[in-house]
Design a protein around this motif. Structure first.
Motif, PDB file in Angstrom:
ATOM      1  N   ALA A  35       3.808   2.806   8.755  1.00 53.30           N
ATOM      2  CA  ALA A  35       3.549   3.484  10.023  1.00 53.30           C
ATOM      3  C   ALA A  35       2.713   2.627  10.965  1.00 53.30           C
ATOM      4  CB  ALA A  35       2.835   4.810   9.760  1.00 53.30           C
ATOM      5  N   VAL A  36       1.890   1.783  10.393  1.00 55.92           N
ATOM      6  CA  VAL A  36       1.071   0.866  11.191  1.00 55.92           C
ATOM      7  C   VAL A  36       1.836  -0.427  11.472  1.00 55.92           C
ATOM      8  CG1 VAL A  36      -1.062  -0.486  11.248  1.00 55.92           C
ATOM      9  CG2 VAL A  36      -1.077   1.830  10.289  1.00 55.92           C
ATOM     10  N   ASP A  37       2.466  -0.982  10.434  1.00 54.96           N
ATOM     11  CA  ASP A  37       3.167  -2.265  10.578  1.00 54.96           C
ATOM     12  C   ASP A  37       4.303  -2.208  11.588  1.00 54.96           C
ATOM     13  OD1 ASP A  37       1.506  -3.377   8.678  1.00 54.96           O
ATOM     14  OD2 ASP A  37       2.894  -3.017   7.015  1.00 54.96           O
ATOM     15  N   GLU A  38       4.989  -1.064  11.657  1.00 57.61           N
ATOM     16  CA  GLU A  38       6.185  -0.964  12.481  1.00 57.61           C
ATOM     17  C   GLU A  38       5.968  -0.131  13.745  1.00 57.61           C
ATOM     18  OE1 GLU A  38       9.141   0.620   9.890  1.00 57.61           O
ATOM     19  OE2 GLU A  38       8.956  -1.018   8.427  1.00 57.61           O
ATOM     20  N   ALA A  39       4.723   0.231  14.035  1.00 59.77           N
ATOM     21  CA  ALA A  39       4.443   1.061  15.208  1.00 59.77           C
ATOM     22  C   ALA A  39       4.662   0.274  16.502  1.00 59.77           C
ATOM     23  CB  ALA A  39       3.007   1.572  15.153  1.00 59.77           C
ATOM     24  N   PRO A  40       5.148   0.934  17.543  1.00 56.01           N
ATOM     25  CA  PRO A  40       5.238   0.259  18.844  1.00 56.01           C
ATOM     26  C   PRO A  40       3.844   0.112  19.449  1.00 56.01           C
ATOM     27  CG  PRO A  40       5.852   2.569  19.054  1.00 56.01           C
ATOM     28  CD  PRO A  40       5.658   2.321  17.586  1.00 56.01           C
ATOM     29  N   LEU A  41       3.671  -0.907  20.262  1.00 57.48           N
ATOM     30  CA  LEU A  41       2.389  -1.082  20.930  1.00 57.48           C
ATOM     31  C   LEU A  41       2.129   0.092  21.867  1.00 57.48           C
ATOM     32  CD1 LEU A  41       2.243  -4.867  21.900  1.00 57.48           C
ATOM     33  CD2 LEU A  41       0.948  -3.696  20.126  1.00 57.48           C
ATOM     34  N   ASN A  42       0.915   0.616  21.812  1.00 57.19           N
ATOM     35  CA  ASN A  42       0.575   1.743  22.676  1.00 57.19           C
ATOM     36  C   ASN A  42      -0.793   1.537  23.308  1.00 57.19           C
ATOM     37  OD1 ASN A  42      -1.291   2.287  20.678  1.00 57.19           O
ATOM     38  ND2 ASN A  42      -0.263   4.107  19.905  1.00 57.19           N
TER      39      ASN A  42
ATOM     40  N   THR B  71       4.402  -8.984   6.613  1.00 59.72           N
ATOM     41  CA  THR B  71       3.305  -8.020   6.515  1.00 59.72           C
ATOM     42  C   THR B  71       2.078  -8.703   5.924  1.00 59.72           C
ATOM     43  OG1 THR B  71       3.820  -7.281   4.263  1.00 59.72           O
ATOM     44  CG2 THR B  71       5.004  -6.201   6.081  1.00 59.72           C
ATOM     45  N   LEU B  72       0.928  -8.063   6.089  1.00 61.71           N
ATOM     46  CA  LEU B  72      -0.293  -8.611   5.510  1.00 61.71           C
ATOM     47  C   LEU B  72      -0.202  -8.649   3.988  1.00 61.71           C
ATOM     48  CD1 LEU B  72      -3.057  -6.943   7.727  1.00 61.71           C
ATOM     49  CD2 LEU B  72      -2.264  -9.310   7.783  1.00 61.71           C
ATOM     50  N   ALA B  73       0.512  -7.691   3.408  1.00 58.92           N
ATOM     51  CA  ALA B  73       0.701  -7.701   1.961  1.00 58.92           C
ATOM     52  C   ALA B  73       1.481  -8.930   1.522  1.00 58.92           C
ATOM     53  CB  ALA B  73       1.428  -6.429   1.519  1.00 58.92           C
ATOM     54  N   GLU B  74       2.491  -9.305   2.302  1.00 56.50           N
ATOM     55  CA  GLU B  74       3.316 -10.461   1.960  1.00 56.50           C
ATOM     56  C   GLU B  74       2.579 -11.772   2.198  1.00 56.50           C
ATOM     57  OE1 GLU B  74       7.695  -8.529   3.002  1.00 56.50           O
ATOM     58  OE2 GLU B  74       6.524  -9.510   4.554  1.00 56.50           O
TER      59      GLU B  74
ATOM     60  N   ALA C 196      -6.487  -7.019  13.026  1.00 60.72           N
ATOM     61  CA  ALA C 196      -5.361  -7.443  12.188  1.00 60.72           C
ATOM     62  C   ALA C 196      -4.792  -6.283  11.385  1.00 60.72           C
ATOM     63  CB  ALA C 196      -5.804  -8.561  11.247  1.00 60.72           C
ATOM     64  N   GLU C 197      -5.638  -5.360  10.962  1.00 58.20           N
ATOM     65  CA  GLU C 197      -5.198  -4.251  10.115  1.00 58.20           C
ATOM     66  C   GLU C 197      -4.670  -3.068  10.906  1.00 58.20           C
ATOM     67  OE1 GLU C 197      -8.366  -5.531   6.612  1.00 58.20           O
ATOM     68  OE2 GLU C 197      -8.721  -3.705   7.761  1.00 58.20           O
ATOM     69  N   TRP C 198      -4.757  -3.132  12.238  1.00 59.33           N
ATOM     70  CA  TRP C 198      -4.228  -2.050  13.064  1.00 59.33           C
ATOM     71  C   TRP C 198      -2.946  -2.435  13.807  1.00 59.33           C
ATOM     72  CZ3 TRP C 198      -4.407   2.897  13.152  1.00 59.33           C
ATOM     73  CH2 TRP C 198      -5.553   3.627  12.817  1.00 59.33           C
ATOM     74  N   VAL C 199      -2.739  -3.716  14.113  1.00 57.82           N
ATOM     75  CA  VAL C 199      -1.622  -4.079  14.994  1.00 57.82           C
ATOM     76  C   VAL C 199      -0.334  -4.268  14.203  1.00 57.82           C
ATOM     77  CG1 VAL C 199      -3.140  -5.162  16.676  1.00 57.82           C
ATOM     78  CG2 VAL C 199      -2.160  -6.547  14.856  1.00 57.82           C
ATOM     79  N   PRO C 200       0.829  -4.055  14.839  1.00 58.69           N
ATOM     80  CA  PRO C 200       2.130  -4.259  14.181  1.00 58.69           C
ATOM     81  C   PRO C 200       2.350  -5.727  13.820  1.00 58.69           C
ATOM     82  CG  PRO C 200       2.358  -2.939  16.188  1.00 58.69           C
ATOM     83  CD  PRO C 200       0.980  -3.497  16.197  1.00 58.69           C
ATOM     84  N   ASN C 201       3.165  -5.963  12.798  1.00 60.00           N
ATOM     85  CA  ASN C 201       3.405  -7.320  12.305  1.00 60.00           C
ATOM     86  C   ASN C 201       3.871  -8.284  13.381  1.00 60.00           C
ATOM     87  OD1 ASN C 201       2.790  -6.500   9.674  1.00 60.00           O
ATOM     88  ND2 ASN C 201       4.920  -5.958   9.240  1.00 60.00           N
ATOM     89  N   ARG C 202       4.842  -7.840  14.179  1.00 62.76           N
ATOM     90  CA  ARG C 202       5.468  -8.771  15.113  1.00 62.76           C
ATOM     91  C   ARG C 202       4.556  -9.160  16.272  1.00 62.76           C
ATOM     92  NH1 ARG C 202       7.645  -3.771  15.793  1.00 62.76           N
ATOM     93  NH2 ARG C 202       7.683  -2.847  17.882  1.00 62.76           N
TER      94      ARG C 202
END
Length: 466
Positions: A5-12, A437-440, A131-137
């Motif tokens: 939900a965080v990794d793929e969220a659109p910028l808002n 992702t940060l996990a990867e 880093a922990e709030w923004v989407p990967n891309r």
């Protein structure tokens, strides 16, 4: 560990506000670390400072950053990003205001050291939170924006210092130092109410709080199963501790992050702290006019970061950092020609160095946050910052001595050599983390692939007994 939900969220709106609030810290850092270079001119005359005194005052903040990064990165991983997010800004306010009343060299050294500790704390706090709030891309670009803010702050410091010196003369140096308190108070107000990192909350087993934070920030409801899967993913990997930063693959990553960071900022910090003196050595501007020259260099550093912000998410981290270091060494080597160089060549070389430095600059905080897991992410960022400040403090202390004894040409050649070390470190150890992702990105080579698909998450839940 990752939360889709965080990794793929659109910028808002939340992401933009958080980026600005986090960028406020680096802006203050650039401002406070640069304003001292302008203030030192008035301080030296009024307080009869020796060259050694100036070096101590200039380097004190960098030593403080070393201590602050090393200690408070670990504290941030233990207590949380939100708790530390405003405390360090309050220290910046107090330290700046107290500078008005200092009268002795040791008092300025102590105050600059304390300010440096707060700055060193803010680096891992703000960068890990973002880093922990923004989407990967968008992660590379938005983390790079924080560095951009540093240069804007540095340029602002020289402009403010120039204006104060023009209006009130050298005696306004106390108000130059105190001006950072007003800016720090404004950034502090911006940060109040920022939610805690959901990754940190999940890492600590506080899934309900993570749900609330995501709902507040992103207006998205995350199923409990997804958060439990993220927790299970973290538990499936051996828990990391501070000592793990100095073992195996993490040791290589720690050295890479710290050394390339050090090789990038050692010449840069020397240029900023003693920019007016360096430009004067080349015959470029005298007295107050040299501050405008330093401000111009800061603006060029900002311009150099802009294409790098796009390239790190399009081309990749590794090619950007390797090629940038190689190109940065060239203008410094040319400046080794010394004061005999034409002014046009000097200006061109300074601008070229500033432009080429954009690559490693925007990756200073990206790599440490991507290459280490949540449990030690801020710790790693703090350690990388501390390693970098060993060289930065030494360079800042030794630069005026080098200018006096060796001259401007050899001093610039030393800077070129340091830059080439950064290139070699990057060639050997830089990893590619774009689009992951940060996990990867934080996973160790050969470890089990992070859980991403629904079925895989259910498998980890069964193994974890959740």
């Amino acid at each position: 560990m990752s939360i889709r939900a965080v990794d793929e969220a659109p910028l808002n709106k939340f992401h933009r506000k958080l980026t600005w609030a986090c960028a406020g810290g680096p802006f203050l850092d650039g401002y406070l670390l640069s304003i001292i270079g302008v203030a030192l001119v008035g301080m030296s005359g009024e307080l009869n400072l020796t060259t050694g005194d100036e070096s101590l005052i200039g380097a004190a903040a960098l030593v403080g950053i070393f201590v602050g990064g090393l200690f408070f990165g670990a504290v941030t991983d233990k207590l949380g990003r939100e708790a530390m997010y405003t405390i360090d800004l309050a220290v910046l306010v107090g330290g700046s205001v107290l500078s008005i009343f200092a009268t002795e060299t040791w008092q300025f050294v102590v105050l600059r050291f304390v300010l440096g500790m707060a700055i060193g704390a803010d680096y891992p706090i703000a960068t890990s939170l973002l880093a922990e709030w923004v989407p990967n891309r968008h992660r590379g670009r938005l983390l790079g924006v924080l560095i951009l803010a540093w240069y804007v702050g540095a340029a602002a410091a020289y402009v403010v210092g120039y204006a104060m010196a023009e209006i009130g003369g050298p005696g306004t140096w106390r108000w130059m130092l105190a001006s950072g308190g007003v800016l720090s108070a404004l950034i502090l107000l911006m940060r109040i109410g920022t939610p805690e990192s959901p990754l940190w909350l999940v890492n600590k087993g506080r899934t309900a709080d993570a749900q609330k934070a995501i709902r507040k920030a992103l207006d998205r409801t995350v199923p409990t199963e997804d958060l439990l899967a993220a927790a299970a993913e973290e538990q499936s990997v051996e828990q990391s501790r501070f000592r793990d930063l100095f073992q195996g693959v993490y040791l290589r990553r720690t050295l890479f992050c710290g050394l390339f960071y050090m090789c990038q900022i050692t010449p840069m910090f020397a240029l900023y702290t003693f920019g007016p003196a360096i430009l004067g050595s080349f015959g470029l501007g005298e007295g107050n006019d040299s501050y405008l020259g330093s401000a111009l260099i800061s603006v060029v550093f900002v311009v150099g970061c802009i294409p790098a912000l796009r390239l790190v998410d399009r081309v990749g981290r590794r090619p950007v950092i390797v090629w940038s270091f190689a190109l940065m060494a060239v203008p410094l080597a040319v400046l080794g020609g010394g004061s005999a160089l034409p002014i046009a060549v000097v200006v061109t070389c300074f601008c070229a160095y500033a432009l080429f430095s954009g690559g490693p600059t925007v990756l200073e905080w990206t790599y440490p946050n991507e290459l280490f897991p949540t449990g030690i992410r801020a710790t790693a960022g703090g350690v990388a910052t501390s390693i970098s400040r060993i060289g930065a403090a030494a360079g800042t202390y030794l630069l005026p001595i080098s200018l006096a004894r060796l001259g401007i040409g050899p001093t610039m050649l030393i800077g070129a050599g340091i830059t080439l070390v950064g290139w070699l470190v990057s060639v050997l150890w830089a990893e590619e983390t774009r689009g992951r992702t940060l996990a990867e990105t934080s996973a160790l080579p050969g470890s089990r692939r992070p859980v991403t698909a629904d079925g895989e998450r259910r498998g980890v839940l069964r193994k974890s007994g959740l």
